[in-house]
Write a protein that holds these residues in place. Structure first.
Motif, mmCIF file in Angstrom:
data_model
loop_
_atom_site.group_PDB
_atom_site.id
_atom_site.type_symbol
_atom_site.label_atom_id
_atom_site.label_comp_id
_atom_site.label_asym_id
_atom_site.label_seq_id
_atom_site.Cartn_x
_atom_site.Cartn_y
_atom_site.Cartn_z
ATOM 1 N N UNK A 28 26.414 50.345 50.084
ATOM 2 C CA UNK A 28 26.454 51.026 48.793
ATOM 3 C C UNK A 28 27.852 51.494 48.429
ATOM 4 N N UNK A 29 28.630 51.996 49.393
ATOM 5 C CA UNK A 29 30.009 52.408 49.089
ATOM 6 C C UNK A 29 30.841 51.207 48.659
ATOM 7 N N UNK A 30 30.661 50.083 49.315
ATOM 8 C CA UNK A 30 31.387 48.872 48.943
ATOM 9 C C UNK A 30 30.947 48.391 47.561
ATOM 10 N N UNK A 31 29.666 48.524 47.263
ATOM 11 C CA UNK A 31 29.171 48.107 45.946
ATOM 12 C C UNK A 31 29.785 48.965 44.846
ATOM 13 N N UNK A 32 29.896 50.273 45.082
ATOM 14 C CA UNK A 32 30.519 51.141 44.081
ATOM 15 C C UNK A 32 31.980 50.764 43.872
ATOM 16 N N UNK A 33 32.683 50.470 44.954
ATOM 17 C CA UNK A 33 34.090 50.061 44.836
ATOM 18 C C UNK A 33 34.215 48.726 44.100
ATOM 19 N N UNK A 34 33.323 47.793 44.390
ATOM 20 C CA UNK A 34 33.357 46.510 43.695
ATOM 21 C C UNK A 34 33.059 46.665 42.206
ATOM 22 N N UNK A 35 32.168 47.572 41.871
ATOM 23 C CA UNK A 35 31.862 47.820 40.461
ATOM 24 C C UNK A 35 33.063 48.422 39.753
ATOM 25 N N UNK A 36 33.708 49.397 40.393
ATOM 26 C CA UNK A 36 34.869 50.057 39.789
ATOM 27 C C UNK A 36 35.999 49.063 39.553
ATOM 28 N N UNK A 37 36.198 48.150 40.465
ATOM 29 C CA UNK A 37 37.252 47.147 40.305
ATOM 30 C C UNK A 37 36.792 46.021 39.386
ATOM 31 N N UNK A 38 35.519 45.665 39.450
ATOM 32 C CA UNK A 38 35.018 44.498 38.733
ATOM 33 C C UNK A 38 34.892 44.661 37.232
ATOM 34 N N UNK A 39 34.565 45.857 36.759
ATOM 35 C CA UNK A 39 34.380 46.046 35.316
ATOM 36 C C UNK A 39 35.675 45.844 34.540
ATOM 37 N N UNK A 40 36.792 46.464 34.938
ATOM 38 C CA UNK A 40 38.040 46.175 34.212
ATOM 39 C C UNK A 40 38.497 44.730 34.377
ATOM 40 N N UNK A 41 38.246 44.161 35.551
ATOM 41 C CA UNK A 41 38.605 42.764 35.786
ATOM 42 C C UNK A 41 37.804 41.844 34.879
ATOM 43 N N UNK A 42 36.542 42.142 34.700
ATOM 44 C CA UNK A 42 35.704 41.358 33.797
ATOM 45 C C UNK A 42 36.194 41.458 32.357
ATOM 46 N N UNK A 43 36.597 42.645 31.940
ATOM 47 C CA UNK A 43 37.158 42.805 30.601
ATOM 48 C C UNK A 43 38.448 42.028 30.426
ATOM 49 N N UNK A 44 39.289 42.041 31.451
ATOM 50 C CA UNK A 44 40.560 41.307 31.395
ATOM 51 C C UNK A 44 40.324 39.804 31.323
ATOM 52 N N UNK A 45 39.392 39.308 32.114
ATOM 53 C CA UNK A 45 39.064 37.875 32.082
ATOM 54 C C UNK A 45 38.514 37.495 30.723
ATOM 55 N N UNK A 46 37.627 38.322 30.174
ATOM 56 C CA UNK A 46 37.054 38.024 28.864
ATOM 57 C C UNK A 46 38.125 38.029 27.783
ATOM 58 N N UNK A 47 39.046 38.959 27.871
ATOM 59 C CA UNK A 47 40.122 39.043 26.879
ATOM 60 C C UNK A 47 41.074 37.855 26.985
ATOM 61 N N UNK A 48 41.423 37.450 28.190
ATOM 62 C CA UNK A 48 42.398 36.390 28.392
ATOM 63 C C UNK A 48 41.792 34.986 28.293
ATOM 64 N N UNK A 49 40.625 34.785 28.896
ATOM 65 C CA UNK A 49 40.062 33.439 29.006
ATOM 66 C C UNK A 49 38.942 33.163 28.013
ATOM 67 N N UNK A 50 38.410 34.196 27.387
ATOM 68 C CA UNK A 50 37.367 33.998 26.390
ATOM 69 C C UNK A 50 36.005 34.457 26.870
ATOM 70 N N UNK A 51 35.068 34.544 25.933
ATOM 71 C CA UNK A 51 33.751 35.079 26.262
ATOM 72 C C UNK A 51 32.919 34.174 27.167
#
Length: 78
Positions: A28-51
Motif C-alpha cells: 500500500x505504501x508503494x501504491x501511494x507513492x506510485x499514484x503520487x508520481x503517476x498522476x503528474x506523469x500521466x498529465x505530462x504524457x497526455x499534454x506532450x503525446x496526446x490523449x
C-alpha cells in the motif's frame, strides 16, 4: 515528446518490480507513492503525446494499481 513516454515506461517497470518484492503492508505504501508520481506523469504524457497515449497509459496504470481503484470504488458506493 520522448522524455515523458520514457519516464512512463520506467514507471511501469518500477511498478512491476515493486509488485514482485515481498511487503508487509501488501504494497500500500508503494501504491501511494506510485499514484503520487503517476498522476503528474500521466498529465505530462497526455499534454506532450496526446490523449490517445494518455488513455493507453491510464489503462496500463489502472491495471497495475487495480486494488486501490477497487477499494476507492467500494468506498464511494458506501
Amino acid at each position: 515528446m520522448i522524455a515523458p513516454l520514457t519516464l512512463a515506461c520506467l514507471w511501469l517497470i518500477a511498478a512491476n518490480v515493486i509488485a514482485m518484492l515481498p511487503s508487509r503492508d501488501h504494497h500500500w505504501r508503494a501504491a501511494y507513492a506510485l499514484i503520487v508520481v503517476g498522476i503528474p506523469l500521466l498529465g505530462w504524457v497526455t499534454w506532450q503525446a496526446g490523449p490517445v497515449w494518455g488513455l493507453i497509459l491510464l489503462g496500463a496504470g489502472a491495471s497495475i494499481l487495480r486494488w486501490p481503484l477497487i477499494h476507492l470504488l467500494r468506498r464511494m458506493r458506501g
